[in-house]
Design a protein around this motif. Structure first.
Motif, mmCIF file in Angstrom:
data_model
loop_
_atom_site.group_PDB
_atom_site.id
_atom_site.type_symbol
_atom_site.label_atom_id
_atom_site.label_comp_id
_atom_site.label_asym_id
_atom_site.label_seq_id
_atom_site.Cartn_x
_atom_site.Cartn_y
_atom_site.Cartn_z
ATOM 1 N N TYR A 10 0.834 -1.198 0.000
ATOM 2 C CA TYR A 10 0.000 0.000 0.000
ATOM 3 C C TYR A 10 0.872 1.251 0.000
ATOM 4 C CZ TYR A 10 -3.645 3.363 1.119
ATOM 5 O OH TYR A 10 -4.505 4.417 1.088
ATOM 6 N N ARG A 11 0.535 2.215 -0.844
ATOM 7 C CA ARG A 11 1.233 3.493 -0.900
ATOM 8 C C ARG A 11 0.351 4.578 -0.280
ATOM 9 N NH1 ARG A 11 5.680 3.863 -4.288
ATOM 10 N NH2 ARG A 11 6.105 1.996 -5.543
ATOM 11 N N THR A 12 0.855 5.235 0.740
ATOM 12 C CA THR A 12 0.108 6.315 1.378
ATOM 13 C C THR A 12 0.033 7.511 0.435
ATOM 14 O OG1 THR A 12 0.780 5.637 3.587
ATOM 15 C CG2 THR A 12 0.053 7.912 3.332
ATOM 16 N N THR A 13 -1.165 7.968 0.194
ATOM 17 C CA THR A 13 -1.370 9.113 -0.695
ATOM 18 C C THR A 13 -1.366 10.419 0.100
ATOM 19 O OG1 THR A 13 -3.782 9.034 -0.470
ATOM 20 C CG2 THR A 13 -2.787 7.679 -2.208
ATOM 21 N N TYR A 33 -3.705 12.441 -0.122
ATOM 22 C CA TYR A 33 -5.096 12.506 0.327
ATOM 23 C C TYR A 33 -5.241 11.854 1.700
ATOM 24 C CZ TYR A 33 -10.216 12.444 -0.362
ATOM 25 O OH TYR A 33 -11.575 12.645 -0.242
ATOM 26 N N ASP A 34 -4.619 10.674 1.885
ATOM 27 C CA ASP A 34 -4.652 9.996 3.193
ATOM 28 C C ASP A 34 -4.113 10.896 4.296
ATOM 29 O OD1 ASP A 34 -5.566 7.593 2.034
ATOM 30 O OD2 ASP A 34 -3.542 6.777 1.842
ATOM 31 N N SER A 44 1.624 16.556 -7.312
ATOM 32 C CA SER A 44 0.332 15.876 -7.223
ATOM 33 C C SER A 44 0.067 15.336 -5.818
ATOM 34 C CB SER A 44 0.272 14.731 -8.245
ATOM 35 O OG SER A 44 1.302 13.783 -7.994
ATOM 36 N N TRP A 45 1.135 14.936 -5.094
ATOM 37 C CA TRP A 45 0.962 14.424 -3.731
ATOM 38 C C TRP A 45 0.471 15.544 -2.809
ATOM 39 C CZ3 TRP A 45 2.175 14.451 1.414
ATOM 40 C CH2 TRP A 45 2.051 13.245 2.115
ATOM 41 N N GLY A 63 -3.056 16.394 -3.559
ATOM 42 C CA GLY A 63 -3.895 15.380 -2.919
ATOM 43 C C GLY A 63 -4.065 15.632 -1.436
#
Length: 335
Positions: free
Chosen positions: A68-71, A73-74, A110-111, A114
Motif C-alpha cells: 500500500y502506498r500512502t497518498t 489525500y490519506d 500531485s501528492w 492530494g
C-alpha cells in the motif's frame, strides 16, 4: 504528455501555494491567506486551541510492506481528523485550521495537491464543513512533516475537561476502538494489500483515514459529561490519564472489552495477534472517552466500558484473559 513541473522544487513556493489554497477555505474567514496572518470570527468570544503533527516514518509510511502506498489525500484526511478530534473532546466545534508543511524538494506536486484535497474532504465528510482552512506555512526539509493548529468554538458551553470524573461515574466510549490499530497491524504485515478482503481494507482505512465522531463531543457536553478526552494513545493509557487528572481509579469492564474485541477476532487470527491488545492499546480511531453520572442515559453512540472508583489516580483492567495486557498504548518516547 504529463504536466510539468512534477516536484515541488521545480514548481516553487508561490506557484505551489496557488495550487493549494483554491482547494481549501471556509465560511468563518474574515481575512484569508495573503497577509502575515488570517483573521477568523470567534462567535463565543473564547477559542479552544490545539496542535498536532504527522511525521513521515513516525506517523505514516509512504510505502507499506504489503504494497500500500500512502497518498497525500490519506495524510491530509488524517491531519484534519486528529486535530478535529482534540477540539471535539472539549465539547467544542472546530472553526479554523492552519497547516504547516515541511517538504523534501522531490515531493511530487500531485501528492501535495492530494493532501489539500484530503484535508478539505475530511472537513466536509466528518461534519466540520464550517471549519475554515485559514492559511499555513511551507518549508523545505529531509522528510515530510505536516503540522496543523486548529481552533474551536465552545458555543456558550463550558469546556469538558479530563479532571471532572467523580467516584461512581460511568466511563463510556464513542467511535471506533481498536480498528485503526488492527489496520496498522495489517499494513505493517507482509500480507499483500491487493489480496486483502473488504473487512481488512476497512480496517486499513480506519488507520489511514480515521473518522472521529465529531457530533458526539458537543452532544456529550450538552448531556452534562463530567469529563472527556480524545482516545489518541490507547484506551488504557488515556483512561489512566483521565483517572489521574480526576483523582479517581478507572476500572475497565472485561465483558465490555471482550465485546469490543470480538469483531476483530478474524483479522487477529490471520495475523496471529491478540485483538484485545488492539482494543486496549490502539488509539488512532480518535474516539471519545467520557464520564457520566451513574444512571444517566448515555448520549447516542456511547458504550459503557468501565466505572470510576475512589480513591485512585489511574486505571485498572479488572481482568482480561487472566492477565494484564502487554501493550497499553502509545508513548512517543517510551518505546
Amino acid at each position: 504528455m504529463a504536466d510539468f513541473p512534477h516536484t515541488v522544487a521545480e514548481l516553487g513556493e508561490g506557484e505551489l501555494l496557488s495550487r493549494i489554497f483554491p482547494r481549501l477555505g471556509g465560511p468563518r474567514m474574515l481575512l484569508g491567506p495573503g497577509d502575515d496572518a488570517a483573521v477568523v470570527a470567534a462567535p463565543d468570544g473564547r477559542s479552544v486551541l490545539s496542535i498536532d503533527t504527522l511525521v513521515q516514518d513516525q506517523d505514516f509510511r509512504l510505502q507499506w510492506p504489503g504494497g500500500y502506498r500512502t497518498t497525500g489525500y490519506d495524510v491530509g484526511w488524517k491531519c484534519a481528523a486528529q486535530n478535529l478530534s482534540d477540539i471535539n473532546a472539549m465539547g467544542a466545534v472546530a472553526t479554523s485550521l492552519a497547516v504547516s508543511l515541511t517538504l523534501p524538494g522531490e515531493t511530487p506536486v500531485s501528492w501535495i495537491e492530494g493532501l489539500a484535497d484530503g484535508l478539505s474532504a475530511a472537513l466536509r465528510a466528518l461534519g466540520a464543513e464550517n471549519c475554515t482552512v485559514a492559511g499555513g506555512d511551507l518549508g523545505r526539509g529531509n522528510q515530510l512533516v505536516v503540522t496543523a493548529a486548529v481552533t474551536g468554538d465552545l458555543q456558550e458551553q463550558n469546556p469538558v475537561l479530563r479532571s471532572g470524573a467523580l467516584p461512581g461515574d460511568v466511563l463510556a466510549v464513542c467511535g471506533g476502538l481498536g480498528q485503526a490499530a488492527a489496520g496498522l497491524a495489517l499494513l505493517e504485515s507482509s500480507l499483500p494489500y491487493a489480496e486483502l478482503g473488504s473487512r481488512e481494507r476497512s480496517l486499513t482505512a480506519a488507520q489511514s483515514r480515521p473518522c472521529p465522531p465529531l457530533a458526539a463531543g458537543p452532544a456529550a457536553a450538552a448531556a452534562g459529561a463530567h469529563a472527556m478526552m480524545d482516545i489518541s494513545d490507547g484506551l488504557v493509557r488515556d483512561a489512566g490519564r483521565l483517572g489521574k487528572a480526576s483523582g479517581v481509579r478507572i476500572d475497565l469492564d472485561p465483558e465490555a472489552l471482550r465485546a469490543e474485541a470480538e469483531p476483530l477476532a478474524g483479522p487477529a487470527a490471520t495475523l496471529g495477534a491478540d485483538p484485545m491488545s488492539w482494543v486496549l492499546g490502539g488509539g488512532e480511531d480518535h474516539g471519545l472517552l467520557a464520564a457520566f453520572a451513574p444512571g444517566q442515559k448515555l448520549p447516542r453512540g456511547f458504550r459503557r466500558v468501565g466505572t470510576a472508583r475512589a480513591p485512585g489516580d489511574g486505571v485498572r483492567v479488572v481482568t482480561v484473559a487472566g492477565a494484564e495486557p502487554a501493550f497499553v498504548g502509545w508513548d512517543h518516547f517510551g518505546g
